[in-house]
Enzyme design. Structure first.
Site, PDB file in Angstrom:
ATOM      1  N   ARG A 214      -8.635   6.202 -12.619  1.00  0.00           N
ATOM      2  CA  ARG A 214      -9.532   5.694 -13.658  1.00  0.00           C
ATOM      3  C   ARG A 214     -10.499   6.804 -14.063  1.00  0.00           C
ATOM      4  NH1 ARG A 214      -9.676   0.002 -14.283  1.00  0.00           N
ATOM      5  NH2 ARG A 214      -8.327  -1.055 -12.779  1.00  0.00           N
ATOM      6  N   GLU A 216     -13.403   7.074 -14.947  1.00  0.00           N
ATOM      7  CA  GLU A 216     -14.745   6.486 -14.943  1.00  0.00           C
ATOM      8  C   GLU A 216     -15.775   7.566 -15.259  1.00  0.00           C
ATOM      9  OE1 GLU A 216     -15.869   3.310 -13.515  1.00  0.00           O
ATOM     10  OE2 GLU A 216     -14.199   2.620 -12.274  1.00  0.00           O
ATOM     11  N   ARG A 222     -20.353   4.871  -5.011  1.00  0.00           N
ATOM     12  CA  ARG A 222     -19.309   3.868  -4.809  1.00  0.00           C
ATOM     13  C   ARG A 222     -18.185   3.939  -5.837  1.00  0.00           C
ATOM     14  NH1 ARG A 222     -21.614  -2.054  -6.618  1.00  0.00           N
ATOM     15  NH2 ARG A 222     -22.406  -1.472  -8.671  1.00  0.00           N
ATOM     16  N   HIS A 223     -18.123   5.020  -6.634  1.00  0.00           N
ATOM     17  CA  HIS A 223     -17.067   5.167  -7.635  1.00  0.00           C
ATOM     18  C   HIS A 223     -16.228   6.409  -7.364  1.00  0.00           C
ATOM     19  CE1 HIS A 223     -19.607   2.366 -10.029  1.00  0.00           C
ATOM     20  NE2 HIS A 223     -18.435   1.982 -10.486  1.00  0.00           N
ATOM     21  N   GLU A 360     -18.879  -5.555  -5.155  1.00  0.00           N
ATOM     22  CA  GLU A 360     -17.615  -6.247  -5.434  1.00  0.00           C
ATOM     23  C   GLU A 360     -16.473  -5.524  -4.730  1.00  0.00           C
ATOM     24  OE1 GLU A 360     -14.469  -6.488  -9.113  1.00  0.00           O
ATOM     25  OE2 GLU A 360     -16.601  -6.513  -9.619  1.00  0.00           O
ATOM     26  N   SER A 363     -10.860  -8.086  -7.403  1.00  0.00           N
ATOM     27  CA  SER A 363     -10.739  -8.817  -8.658  1.00  0.00           C
ATOM     28  C   SER A 363      -9.353  -9.441  -8.696  1.00  0.00           C
ATOM     29  CB  SER A 363     -10.930  -7.872  -9.855  1.00  0.00           C
ATOM     30  OG  SER A 363     -10.815  -8.578 -11.066  1.00  0.00           O
ATOM     31  N   ARG A 411     -13.454   0.922  -0.778  1.00  0.00           N
ATOM     32  CA  ARG A 411     -14.594   0.010  -0.754  1.00  0.00           C
ATOM     33  C   ARG A 411     -14.534  -0.908   0.466  1.00  0.00           C
ATOM     34  NH1 ARG A 411     -17.002  -1.960  -6.537  1.00  0.00           N
ATOM     35  NH2 ARG A 411     -17.309   0.122  -7.430  1.00  0.00           N
TER      36      ARG A 411
END
Length: 437
Positions: A214, A216, A222-223, A360, A363, A411
């Site tokens: 990704r 991002e 946390r990414h 989170e 998902s 995570r």
């Protein structure tokens, strides 16, 4: 390196053995007439004793002149020594320096001198020689093993899907473009569409553990731009079934670490505080979640229906919940096109998230398996269904109801071990600044 075919790991060396051990020079302690070399391997450390006046000068010189982190092999008699770090020591008959290390190291693998995270990641091989860093990745391995076992217990088949794709899973945002034989292609953001197609075959229940990519813009603790995704998809499952499997996998990871990684938890200072979730994870509706967040008074503005949950809102709710919990029944408008709406209320989706008090984790949801409704979902989100024909066409040929989810392995590890930065859970992280090593 004569004799290494009979190598003994340090943890297995017992008094009375005649053993060859091999590893790295962890430390040298010279006390004058007697000196000690501490040799480290993947199982632990062992003391090698040099009595200078009673040994060959060349043997003593070879052992004591080896720079820290040099790779050596030592052959000799193993003897009991209560004062040694592991209760035994070796009196060497031979010492061989297999690979000499530079005397100037970019970081201290013994951990006596701290290094910042960037320096550690630049020199990850040295960093991984530290007990606590090694412990993280031994635990990571156990988590992935436990996840696979839990999936198989749920009658799921492990699959591998493409990481080079013609279109993005969720459109053109956050995509890494590449050149593929003169045409534009992308690194896959998720196995989402492929795992749905595979669940629509006779395999029915499938899982995958593999990389996702990704682009991002975030550069936070946390990414990541390359992560490991743990994915599940099950035919003839609804969102409730998918949450059951999700909860089982997460609990299995905690149980496996508790049962099989006692030494690693001790090394990380977590032995007395590591807790395995036991009760069922609460399931809050989205509406209940925003009500609880608003009631905390932590946000400057109250959340209203349709808002995504801001990070500070997630933290406030996490503090109140104090454990893993699901958020269910999200508004349809803020969930992806492939998430199915409730049959009795099209404003509510079957989407769910699994939350840890810190962030989170998951998902998921039930997927839209009806062709016409799926096409409408594409159009409502401004996507061209024709670009996804490989995916949508299969829904014309008998696609069963199905549901699934994805959790970021890093995570999960980060929250399970209470790590400060997600990069601690990755061997060689990829983020906005890091493409090497």
């Amino acid at each position: 390196m004569e004799g290494l075919e009979d190598r003994t790991y340090t943890a297995d060396a017992e008094p009375g053995d005649h053993a060859t051990v091999a590893g790295w020079v962890h430390e040298i302690r010279d006390l004058g007439g007697i000196a000690f070399l501490i040799l480290r391997d993947t199982e632990g450390k062992i003391q090698v004793k040099f009595e200078k006046d009673e040994m060959d000068d060349d043997l003593v010189e070879t052992g004591l002149n080896a720079a820290r982190e040099s790779v050596v092999s030592v052959t000799g008699a193993v003897e009991e020594e209560p004062r040694a770090p592991t209760g035994v020591e070796i009196t060497p008959e031979s010492v061989e320096v297999i690979a000499e290390a530079d005397t100037e190291l970019p970081l201290d693998p013994s951990g006596k001198v701290d290094a910042d995270l960037s320096t550690r990641l630049d020199n990850r091989t040295l960093d991984l020689r530290k007990d606590e860093v090694q412990a993280i990745f031994e635990i990571r391995s156990e988590i992935l093993r436990a996840a696979r076992e839990a999936f198989r217990d749920a009658n799921a088949t492990e699959v591998t899907t493409p990481k080079i794709v013609a279109t993005g899973t969720e459109g053109g945002t956050e995509l890494f473009p590449i050149t593929y034989f003169g045409e534009e292609a992308f690194m896959n953001q998720s196995p989402q569409l492929f795992k749905q197609l595979t669940a629509g075959s006779n395999l029915e229940r499938v899982f995958e553990i593999g990389p996702i990519f990704r682009a991002e813009e975030h550069n936070t603790p946390r990414h990541l731009n390359e992560a490991t995704s743990i994915d599940f998809e099950g035919a003839f499952c609804d969102h409730e079934d998918a949450m059951d499997v999700c909860e089982s996998v997460v609990k299995s990871a905690y149980e496996a670490v508790s049962e099989n990684c006692a030494d690693q938890l001790e090394t990380l200072g977590l032995a007395g505080e590591f807790e395995v979730p036991d009760d069922a994870f609460p399931r809050l509706t989205y509406e209940e979640a925003i009500e609880k967040i608003n009631a905390t008074g932590e946000l400057d503005e109250q959340l209203v229906w349709g808002d995504d949950l801001p990070t500070e809102g997630e933290h406030a709710l996490g503090q109140e919940m104090g454990r893993h919990y699901f958020i269910t029944d999200w508004p349809s408008e803020i969930k992806p096109f492939y998430i199915k709406d409730h049959d009795d209320d099209e404003a509510l989706s079957t989407g769910f998230d699994l939350m840890h008090p810190r962030m989170e984790l998951v998902s998921g949801g039930q997927r839209e398996h009806r062709y016409e409704q799926l096409i409408e979902g594409f159009e409502q989100q401004g996507l061209d269904p024709d670009e996804f024909a490989y995916y949508t066409d299969m829904f014309k040929y008998g696609m069963p109801p199905h549901a699934g989810w994805a959790i970021g392995a890093e995570r999960l590890i980060m929250t399970l071990l209470d790590l400060d930065n997600i990069r601690e859970a990755v061997l060689y992280p990829r983020d906005r600044q890091r493409l090497s090593p």
